[in-house]
Design a protein around this motif. Structure first.
Motif, PDB file in Angstrom:
ATOM      1  N   ASP A  55       0.719  -1.311  -0.043  1.00 22.69           N
ATOM      2  CA  ASP A  55      -0.081  -0.002  -0.063  1.00 22.69           C
ATOM      3  C   ASP A  55       0.814   1.401  -0.006  1.00 22.69           C
ATOM      4  O   ASP A  55       0.516   2.309  -0.378  1.00 22.69           O
ATOM      5  CB  ASP A  55      -0.878   0.054   1.203  1.00 22.69           C
ATOM      6  N   ARG A  56       2.118   1.076   0.415  1.00 19.38           N
ATOM      7  CA  ARG A  56       2.696   2.423   0.634  1.00 19.38           C
ATOM      8  C   ARG A  56       3.375   2.955  -0.858  1.00 19.38           C
ATOM      9  O   ARG A  56       3.736   4.049  -0.883  1.00 19.38           O
ATOM     10  CB  ARG A  56       4.100   2.217   1.502  1.00 19.38           C
ATOM     11  N   PHE A  57       3.217   1.982  -2.024  1.00 17.43           N
ATOM     12  CA  PHE A  57       3.175   2.609  -3.289  1.00 17.43           C
ATOM     13  C   PHE A  57       2.016   3.164  -3.906  1.00 17.43           C
ATOM     14  O   PHE A  57       1.848   3.331  -5.002  1.00 17.43           O
ATOM     15  CB  PHE A  57       4.045   1.486  -3.951  1.00 17.43           C
ATOM     16  N   SER A  58       0.931   3.224  -3.167  1.00 22.42           N
ATOM     17  CA  SER A  58      -0.301   3.618  -3.705  1.00 22.42           C
ATOM     18  C   SER A  58      -0.169   5.049  -4.268  1.00 22.42           C
ATOM     19  O   SER A  58       0.205   5.768  -3.421  1.00 22.42           O
ATOM     20  CB  SER A  58      -1.350   3.560  -2.540  1.00 22.42           C
ATOM     21  N   LYS A  59      -0.724   5.174  -5.788  1.00 18.73           N
ATOM     22  CA  LYS A  59      -0.751   6.470  -6.198  1.00 18.73           C
ATOM     23  C   LYS A  59      -2.353   6.921  -6.416  1.00 18.73           C
ATOM     24  O   LYS A  59      -2.393   8.025  -6.363  1.00 18.73           O
ATOM     25  CB  LYS A  59      -0.129   6.292  -7.534  1.00 18.73           C
ATOM     26  N   VAL A  60      -3.100   5.985  -6.365  1.00 23.43           N
ATOM     27  CA  VAL A  60      -4.471   6.256  -6.910  1.00 23.43           C
ATOM     28  C   VAL A  60      -5.406   5.293  -6.066  1.00 23.43           C
ATOM     29  O   VAL A  60      -5.354   3.960  -5.966  1.00 23.43           O
ATOM     30  CB  VAL A  60      -4.823   6.217  -8.240  1.00 23.43           C
ATOM     31  N   ALA A  61      -6.232   5.842  -5.508  1.00 22.41           N
ATOM     32  CA  ALA A  61      -7.400   4.885  -4.624  1.00 22.41           C
ATOM     33  C   ALA A  61      -8.597   5.714  -4.891  1.00 22.41           C
ATOM     34  O   ALA A  61      -8.896   6.369  -3.738  1.00 22.41           O
ATOM     35  CB  ALA A  61      -7.187   4.465  -3.614  1.00 22.41           C
ATOM     36  N   THR A  62      -9.380   5.585  -5.823  1.00 22.71           N
ATOM     37  CA  THR A  62     -10.609   6.547  -6.182  1.00 22.71           C
ATOM     38  C   THR A  62     -11.482   5.781  -7.225  1.00 22.71           C
ATOM     39  O   THR A  62     -11.111   4.969  -7.914  1.00 22.71           O
ATOM     40  CB  THR A  62      -9.958   7.974  -6.684  1.00 22.71           C
ATOM     41  N   THR A  63     -12.561   6.401  -7.161  1.00 21.35           N
ATOM     42  CA  THR A  63     -13.662   5.837  -8.250  1.00 21.35           C
ATOM     43  C   THR A  63     -13.769   7.080  -8.992  1.00 21.35           C
ATOM     44  O   THR A  63     -14.633   7.021  -9.940  1.00 21.35           O
ATOM     45  CB  THR A  63     -15.071   5.867  -7.494  1.00 21.35           C
ATOM     46  N   ASP A  64     -13.089   8.330  -9.186  1.00 27.90           N
ATOM     47  CA  ASP A  64     -13.275   9.390  -9.709  1.00 27.90           C
ATOM     48  C   ASP A  64     -12.257   9.072 -10.917  1.00 27.90           C
ATOM     49  O   ASP A  64     -10.916   9.342 -10.722  1.00 27.90           O
ATOM     50  CB  ASP A  64     -12.903  10.671  -8.954  1.00 27.90           C
ATOM     51  N   VAL A  65     -12.602   9.104 -12.455  1.00 27.33           N
ATOM     52  CA  VAL A  65     -11.738   8.773 -13.152  1.00 27.33           C
ATOM     53  C   VAL A  65     -10.707   9.997 -13.485  1.00 27.33           C
ATOM     54  O   VAL A  65      -9.691  10.224 -13.828  1.00 27.33           O
ATOM     55  CB  VAL A  65     -12.227   8.535 -14.672  1.00 27.33           C
ATOM     56  N   LEU A  66     -11.400  11.360 -13.524  1.00 24.67           N
ATOM     57  CA  LEU A  66     -10.594  12.337 -13.517  1.00 24.67           C
ATOM     58  C   LEU A  66      -9.624  12.764 -12.658  1.00 24.67           C
ATOM     59  O   LEU A  66      -8.713  13.330 -12.940  1.00 24.67           O
ATOM     60  CB  LEU A  66     -11.573  13.647 -13.305  1.00 24.67           C
ATOM     61  N   HIS A 118     -19.212   0.766 -10.411  1.00 25.90           N
ATOM     62  CA  HIS A 118     -17.851   0.222 -10.376  1.00 25.90           C
ATOM     63  C   HIS A 118     -17.275   0.030  -9.251  1.00 25.90           C
ATOM     64  O   HIS A 118     -17.648   0.938  -8.380  1.00 25.90           O
ATOM     65  CB  HIS A 118     -17.134   0.917 -11.723  1.00 25.90           C
ATOM     66  N   ARG A 119     -16.002  -0.583  -9.265  1.00 26.79           N
ATOM     67  CA  ARG A 119     -15.089  -0.651  -7.840  1.00 26.79           C
ATOM     68  C   ARG A 119     -14.175   0.636  -7.906  1.00 26.79           C
ATOM     69  O   ARG A 119     -13.865   1.299  -8.992  1.00 26.79           O
ATOM     70  CB  ARG A 119     -14.543  -2.065  -7.892  1.00 26.79           C
ATOM     71  N   GLU A 120     -13.521   0.631  -6.853  1.00 22.32           N
ATOM     72  CA  GLU A 120     -12.401   1.617  -6.823  1.00 22.32           C
ATOM     73  C   GLU A 120     -11.097   1.214  -7.622  1.00 22.32           C
ATOM     74  O   GLU A 120     -10.843   0.392  -7.808  1.00 22.32           O
ATOM     75  CB  GLU A 120     -12.099   1.784  -5.361  1.00 22.32           C
ATOM     76  N   MET A 121     -10.712   2.382  -8.221  1.00 21.67           N
ATOM     77  CA  MET A 121      -9.623   2.158  -9.138  1.00 21.67           C
ATOM     78  C   MET A 121      -8.345   2.072  -7.999  1.00 21.67           C
ATOM     79  O   MET A 121      -8.167   2.908  -7.095  1.00 21.67           O
ATOM     80  CB  MET A 121      -9.320   3.342 -10.060  1.00 21.67           C
ATOM     81  N   ARG A 150     -13.437  -1.532 -13.212  1.00 21.09           N
ATOM     82  CA  ARG A 150     -14.685  -1.569 -14.272  1.00 21.09           C
ATOM     83  C   ARG A 150     -14.380  -2.358 -15.497  1.00 21.09           C
ATOM     84  O   ARG A 150     -13.237  -2.553 -15.797  1.00 21.09           O
ATOM     85  CB  ARG A 150     -14.991  -0.013 -14.204  1.00 21.09           C
ATOM     86  N   ALA A 151     -15.530  -2.521 -16.347  1.00 17.57           N
ATOM     87  CA  ALA A 151     -14.960  -3.026 -17.487  1.00 17.57           C
ATOM     88  C   ALA A 151     -15.052  -2.002 -18.463  1.00 17.57           C
ATOM     89  O   ALA A 151     -15.651  -1.150 -18.763  1.00 17.57           O
ATOM     90  CB  ALA A 151     -16.359  -3.952 -17.918  1.00 17.57           C
ATOM     91  N   TYR A 156      -9.778  -4.645 -19.625  1.00 19.98           N
ATOM     92  CA  TYR A 156     -10.001  -4.895 -18.283  1.00 19.98           C
ATOM     93  C   TYR A 156     -11.427  -5.262 -17.864  1.00 19.98           C
ATOM     94  O   TYR A 156     -12.328  -4.524 -18.548  1.00 19.98           O
ATOM     95  CB  TYR A 156      -9.617  -3.691 -17.417  1.00 19.98           C
ATOM     96  N   GLU A 157     -11.452  -6.324 -16.954  1.00 16.42           N
ATOM     97  CA  GLU A 157     -12.736  -6.652 -16.280  1.00 16.42           C
ATOM     98  C   GLU A 157     -12.814  -5.795 -14.910  1.00 16.42           C
ATOM     99  O   GLU A 157     -11.614  -5.433 -14.505  1.00 16.42           O
ATOM    100  CB  GLU A 157     -13.234  -8.011 -16.249  1.00 16.42           C
ATOM    101  N   PRO A 158     -13.919  -5.821 -14.199  1.00 19.17           N
ATOM    102  CA  PRO A 158     -13.883  -5.278 -12.899  1.00 19.17           C
ATOM    103  C   PRO A 158     -12.778  -5.728 -11.791  1.00 19.17           C
ATOM    104  O   PRO A 158     -12.459  -5.016 -11.011  1.00 19.17           O
ATOM    105  CB  PRO A 158     -15.332  -5.287 -12.126  1.00 19.17           C
TER     106      PRO A 158
END
Length: 335
Positions: free
Chosen positions: A13-24, A47-50, A69-70, A121-123
């Motif tokens: 987790d310490r390498f996490s750059k994105v954890a969001t559902t917002d594509v923008l 969809h699930r969180e990116m 997401r698909a 990609y699938e979800p």
């Protein structure tokens, strides 16, 4: 590859750059890691969180992507890039030059800018990507082989040889474990360069590409491949009963050719190589506090030894002390 075999291919987790559902929110991070892209969602369902994690080894970037997401992703910024994609969760698809490749857990695909790849990609899909500078790979090839290629480097798309795929996954595990276990340790420039070179050399030596034809020493390369296959087989079956015929069959050569391949690689004969690896693993385990509840005999048996007397003799010859002395010495080491 079993689904549980890929667990150690996930960055922490310490390498996490994105954890969001917002594509923008995610887009600028993705483009910084992999270049510009076009996204084509295949469904409007929830969809699930990116989840995106990333790190670097020198000039090589390593990232894991889960879009949640698909969606079809078309990179448009792959200039001077070779992208090596390995599925680590779920199932992915990659379309290249009109052909579609289904990518299951553990499968690896290599893409270049001129391939115009589309990643599907699938979800529940998550992939691990290594992005190389193609010009850097070409320069490394010239330095390593003393030969100036006349065309642009291109690898075969699918890493279809099972021995090559297994070797690549083992290297990925080493990289991810090294990153995850680094903690506060800052890697030196020499360490970064060494790991980067190991990645490039493994890719150039293992995966077919257009520079391989006509390389000098092709017979030696065949021997190198036999040794790599044999070594991979031995490490995967080290705790089992292994016969010379089994190793030769895994290496796709005769026992005589196998012995020559080990000699050319600077190693002991195959069965002595097996013994060396077993003894090294046993010694490492005897020194580890986690194994002190086991008896020496239990440890030896778990690593393939069936005769305790012979094991004791070989261990003393290798390390100059008995297994019990190793265990006793480890137990009194200061904390």
């Amino acid at each position: 590859m079993r689904p549980d075999d890929q667990a150690d291919l996930f960055l922490s987790d310490r390498f996490s750059k994105v954890a969001t559902t917002d594509v923008l929110v995610a887009r600028p991070v993705i483009e910084q890691l992999q270049g510009s892209y076009l996204a084509h969602p295949r469904t409007s369902k929830p969809h699930r969180e990116m989840q995106i994690r990333a790190a670097r080894f020198g000039e090589v970037s390593i990232s894991t992507f889960a879009f949640g997401r698909a969606v079809d992703i078309t990179p448009t910024g792959l200039e001077d890039a070779v992208v090596v994609t390995t599925a680590i969760k779920g199932r992915a698809g990659i379309a290249i030059d009109g052909s579609t490749f289904d990518v299951d857990i553990g499968d690896t695909i290599i893409a270049h800018a001129e391939d115009r790849p589309v990643f599907m990609y699938e979800p529940d899909t998550e992939v691990l990507k290594l992005r190389f500078h193609r010009s850097h790979l070409e320069q490394f090839f010239r330095q390593a082989y003393g030969r100036a290629p006349r065309s642009t480097l291109r690898f075969e798309t699918a890493m279809s040889d099972p021995h090559t795929a297994a070797r690549w996954r083992s290297l990925l595990r080493f990289l991810v474990l090294t990153l995850n276990g680094a903690g506060a340790h800052t890697r030196t420039m020499l360490e970064l360069a060494s790991i980067e070179q190991m990645l490039m050399l493994t890719l150039l030596n293992s995966q077919p590409h257009n520079y391989a034809a006509g390389l000098p020493g092709s017979a030696q390369n065949v021997g190198s491949t036999a040794f790599e296959r044999a070594s991979d087989f031995i490490r995967q079956h080290l705790a089992s009963d292994i016969a010379l015929a089994d190793i030769a069959q895994a290496a796709c050569c005769s026992p005589r050719s196998l012995a020559r391949a080990f000699r050319d690689a600077g190693e002991a004969p195959p069965m002595q190589y097996v013994r060396k690896l077993r003894l090294e693993n046993i010694r490492r385990e005897l020194l580890a506090p986690a194994a002190w509840r086991k008896t020496v005999a239990d440890v030896a048996f778990e690593w393939g030894y069936r005769h305790l007397g012979e094991f004791n003799r070989q261990y003393r010859a290798a390390f100059g002390e008995t297994p019990s002395q190793t265990r006793d010495g480890a137990c009194v080491l200061p904390a």
